[in-house]
Design a protein around this motif. Structure first.
Motif, short mmCIF file in Angstrom:
data_model
loop_
_atom_site.label_atom_id
_atom_site.label_comp_id
_atom_site.label_asym_id
_atom_site.label_seq_id
_atom_site.Cartn_x
_atom_site.Cartn_y
_atom_site.Cartn_z
N ASP A 139 4.57 5.83 -6.71
CA ASP A 139 3.58 4.97 -6.36
C ASP A 139 3.13 5.34 -4.84
OD1 ASP A 139 2.70 2.64 -5.04
OD2 ASP A 139 3.64 1.45 -6.50
N ASN A 144 -7.05 -0.10 -0.70
CA ASN A 144 -7.50 -1.62 -1.16
C ASN A 144 -9.02 -1.58 -1.63
OD1 ASN A 144 -4.85 -2.65 -0.88
ND2 ASN A 144 -4.99 -2.59 1.43
N HIS A 153 -3.21 5.65 4.63
CA HIS A 153 -3.25 5.94 2.92
C HIS A 153 -3.29 7.35 2.97
CE1 HIS A 153 -5.15 1.71 2.82
NE2 HIS A 153 -4.24 1.66 2.01
N TYR A 334 1.61 -10.50 -2.87
CA TYR A 334 2.02 -9.11 -2.99
C TYR A 334 3.21 -8.91 -3.80
CZ TYR A 334 2.05 -4.43 -1.12
OH TYR A 334 2.17 -2.98 -0.85
N ASP A 338 4.38 -6.76 -7.01
CA ASP A 338 5.55 -5.63 -7.14
C ASP A 338 6.76 -5.95 -7.92
OD1 ASP A 338 4.69 -3.41 -5.99
OD2 ASP A 338 4.81 -4.11 -3.96
N1 ARG Z 1 -2.37 -1.48 -1.24
C1 ARG Z 1 -1.11 -1.43 -0.23
C2 ARG Z 1 -1.60 -1.21 0.89
O1 ARG Z 1 -2.52 -0.56 1.28
C3 ARG Z 1 -0.18 -0.31 -0.61
C4 ARG Z 1 0.54 -0.43 -2.14
C5 ARG Z 1 1.61 0.18 -2.17
N2 ARG Z 1 2.70 0.12 -3.38
C6 ARG Z 1 3.05 -0.95 -3.93
N3 ARG Z 1 3.47 -1.15 -5.15
N4 ARG Z 1 3.14 -2.12 -3.15
O2 ARG Z 1 -0.76 -1.17 1.98
#
Ligand code: ARG
Length: 603
Positions: A139, A144, A153, A334, A338
């Motif tokens: 993952d 976002n 990222h 969040y 998960d």
């Molecule tokens: N979207 C999150 C961010 O920008 C990261 C996600 C990581 N993966 C997960 N399964 N939480 O910080």
């Protein structure tokens, strides 16, 4: 030398068992094994491996360690298979045993790699009771929607890709998941704001770009924090979206598409494959999370919210940490997503992915989040004992001043600009070098080489640092032809490829290699480390170990190349040296490929 190491491990254990049967059987009754501690030699002068266990055994058996060492050696040498691999062992210091692998054995290893695409790396074996290999999920990246993809990222993308490649190389089936942040309260805000300022963006494609969206998002957030009425409208929008209102869904889809297009551009330039499965995918499974946890009595109502209290993790006040699974307004967090994701990913097919391991690559700031989520998943019995959950954290990307990486005017750097700049700078370097060397090359060539060097430099700079520490981003350093950089390695490879081209065919060696120089043996031993390094990188999920190895290998190669003739040597040395060149070329190429770095024939 992994296979040799495994053979020796068994032989040394057998020798100890035969030499000290009484001590072994006593230890066995206590559920212990007398471990002879075979390890890699701590210095090249000590040979290839060393046995350290005589000292500990001496305490148990109550005899001098050197005497124990002698006994182990005596039994080792009774085994003809051992004598085929090693020279007569030597005792050093208080009772260490040094082992040196025989030249013939090393030569056979080298020859067997000439036709082995895995370069000696063993294929993985399954950990399930049926020894079945289960898919591994990596993952990573996971930006976002409506927000700019940032350097964090980028790190996740580069490190995650390399980890996925290494696991695939070992024979694992890898699912590369992009857990995009495509759901949540931000959409209520954004839609409400766009209704006022750019309603066409909610009904038509391609009217706003990601840059605009990011600005709109910023304005919406500001508005939300300041205006009660705006808050109310935004909440209503979220509810409408969650209830599946057609217009809201369409608007959401458009916003996602817009972001997606610009994420894709970055992935294409980086040559990264990802399968998108955003947070929204898990919406239908959130309810099961609540049901499971509540059946197990793990959910506690706290101020209207449903929480799990974790004894093992303490909050700021020293009390067990409360993780909110469902907010008092019924919304989810969040962490809830998960949890649903873990449940789904570990569930057998077709209800889930049937994964045996999930690896999450994010910044270290999310360590607590993952520690809590993993713990809850285990409490809820969603994680069978042969499954593994790993958070792979990394540090911050800093500017050369040690502060957060920013543009000169103090704004966040856009990834597209960052990659463009790396390529532009690489191009300036190449044009200067071509001029110095008096070479005339086509524009296509220059563009191709600068693109490859620019992108590789960014990737390699990131991967060659221990990911846990913060790393300072410096174009000058990463593009330099000196030191542990992508250009240095790419250049080394071009040089070696040149020798193979000029050298024509390797003559038939009748399955024999002829070496008579120290440089040849040093290079051989370095080449034979590749398999161990890959296993280590996989175990620790630290790609910088592979970078260090490739750098070391190219340095050892350069010493070989600078000190002894290759093309001008007489046969059979010439062909034997060409074999080493060919293996070095293949090892470097494979190593760089596992880091996600494309190589060049000429540069
Ligand atoms: N979207 C999150 C961010 O920008 C990261 C996600 C990581 N993966 C997960 N399964 N939480 O910080």
């Amino acid at each position: 030398m992994h296979i040799i190491f495994q053979l020796l491990t068994k032989q040394v254990q057998d020798a100890v068992n035969c030499a000290f049967p009484k001590a072994v059987s006593i230890a066995k009754k206590e559920g212990k094994i007398l471990n002879p501690q075979l390890v890699k030699a701590s210095k090249p002068d000590f040979g290839d491996f060393q046995i350290n266990g005589a000292l500990a055994l001496a305490k148990i058996i109550k005899k001098p360690p050197r005497e124990i060492a002698e006994k182990i050696i005596e039994h080792l040498q009774k085994n003809q298979k051992f004598n085929n691999i090693c020279l007569p062992p030597e005792i050093a210091g208080p009772g260490f045993i040094n082992l040196t692998v025989k030249n013939n054995c090393l030569k056979n290893e080298l020859l067997s790699r000439l036709n082995d695409d895995l370069l000696g790396v063993p294929l993985a074996q399954g950990k399930t009771p049926e020894k079945q290999l289960k898919p591994i999920i990596v993952d990573f990246s996971s930006p976002n929607i409506a927000k700019e993809m940032h350097v964090g990222h980028l790190r996740s993308t580069i490190i995650g890709d390399s980890i996925a490649r290494i696991l695939q190389f070992r024979g694992h089936q890898v699912l590369r998941l992009n857990h995009i942040g495509d759901w949540g309260t931000q959409f209520g805000m954004l839609i409400t704001h766009l209704k006022n300022v750019a309603p066409e963006a909610l009904t038509k494609a391609n009217v706003v770009n990601l840059g605009d969206l990011v600005d709109f998002y910023r304005q919406a957030k500001k508005h939300f924090d300041e205006d009660k009425y705006f808050q109310k409208c935004s909440r209503e929008e979220v509810v409408k979206l969650q209830q599946g209102n057609k217009e809201s869904l369409k608007a959401w889809q458009l916003l996602c598409d817009q972001s997606r297009t610009s994420f894709k551009e970055i992935y294409n330039r980086l040559n990264i494959q990802l399968y998108e499965r955003g947070e929204s995918f898990y919406n239908p499974f959130l309810k099961d999370v609540i049901d499971d946890l509540s059946k197990l009595g793990l959910l506690v109502k706290d101020d209207g919210a449903k929480c799990v209290f974790l004894d093992a993790i303490k909050g700021k006040d020293g009390n067990p940490l409360a993780i909110i699974i469902q907010k008092s307004d019924g919304g989810f967090n969040y962490a809830t997503t998960d949890l649903a994701a873990i449940r789904y990913r570990l569930n057998a097919r077709p209800q889930g992915d049937g994964a045996g391991r999930i690896i999450y690559v994010t910044d270290a700031g999310q360590s607590n989040h993952f520690a809590s989520v993993f713990q809850i998943a285990k409490l809820a019995n969603w994680v069978p004992n042969y499954c593994q959950l790993d958070h792979v954290p990394f540090g911050l990307v800093q500017g050369e001043d040690g502060k957060k990486l920013k543009t000169r005017s103090g704004e966040t750097i856009r990834l597209k600009d960052l990659l463009d700049e790396a390529i532009d700078r690489a191009k300036i370097d190449i044009e200067r070098r071509l001029k110095e060397e008096g070479r005339n090359e086509s524009n296509d060539f220059i563009d191709k080489v600068s693109e490859t060097i620019g992108i590789s430099a960014v990737k390699y700079a990131d991967l060659s640092q221990n990911r846990i520490t913060n790393y300072q981003f410096s174009f000058d350093r990463m593009l330099s032809l000196q030191g542990n950089t992508a250009p240095y390695l790419l250049y080394a490879l071009v040089r070696i490829a040149g020798i193979s081209r000029k050298g024509g065919k390797i003559k038939s060696l009748h399955n024999e290699l002829f070496f008579n120089k120290e440089e040849e043996w040093n290079l051989s031993r370095e080449l034979l480390k590749f398999d161990e390094i890959i296993l280590e990188v996989e175990e620790q999920l630290l790609p910088n170990r592979l970078c260090n190895y490739l750098f070391e290998l190219s340095q050892v190669f350069n010493r070989f190349y600078d000190h002894i003739p290759i093309l001008k040597a007489e046969e059979p040395s010439r062909s034997s040296r060409l074999v080493l060149c060919r293996l070095t070329e293949r090892t470097l190429k494979k190593g760089l490929n596992l880091l996600g770095i494309s190589t060049l024939e000429r540069m």
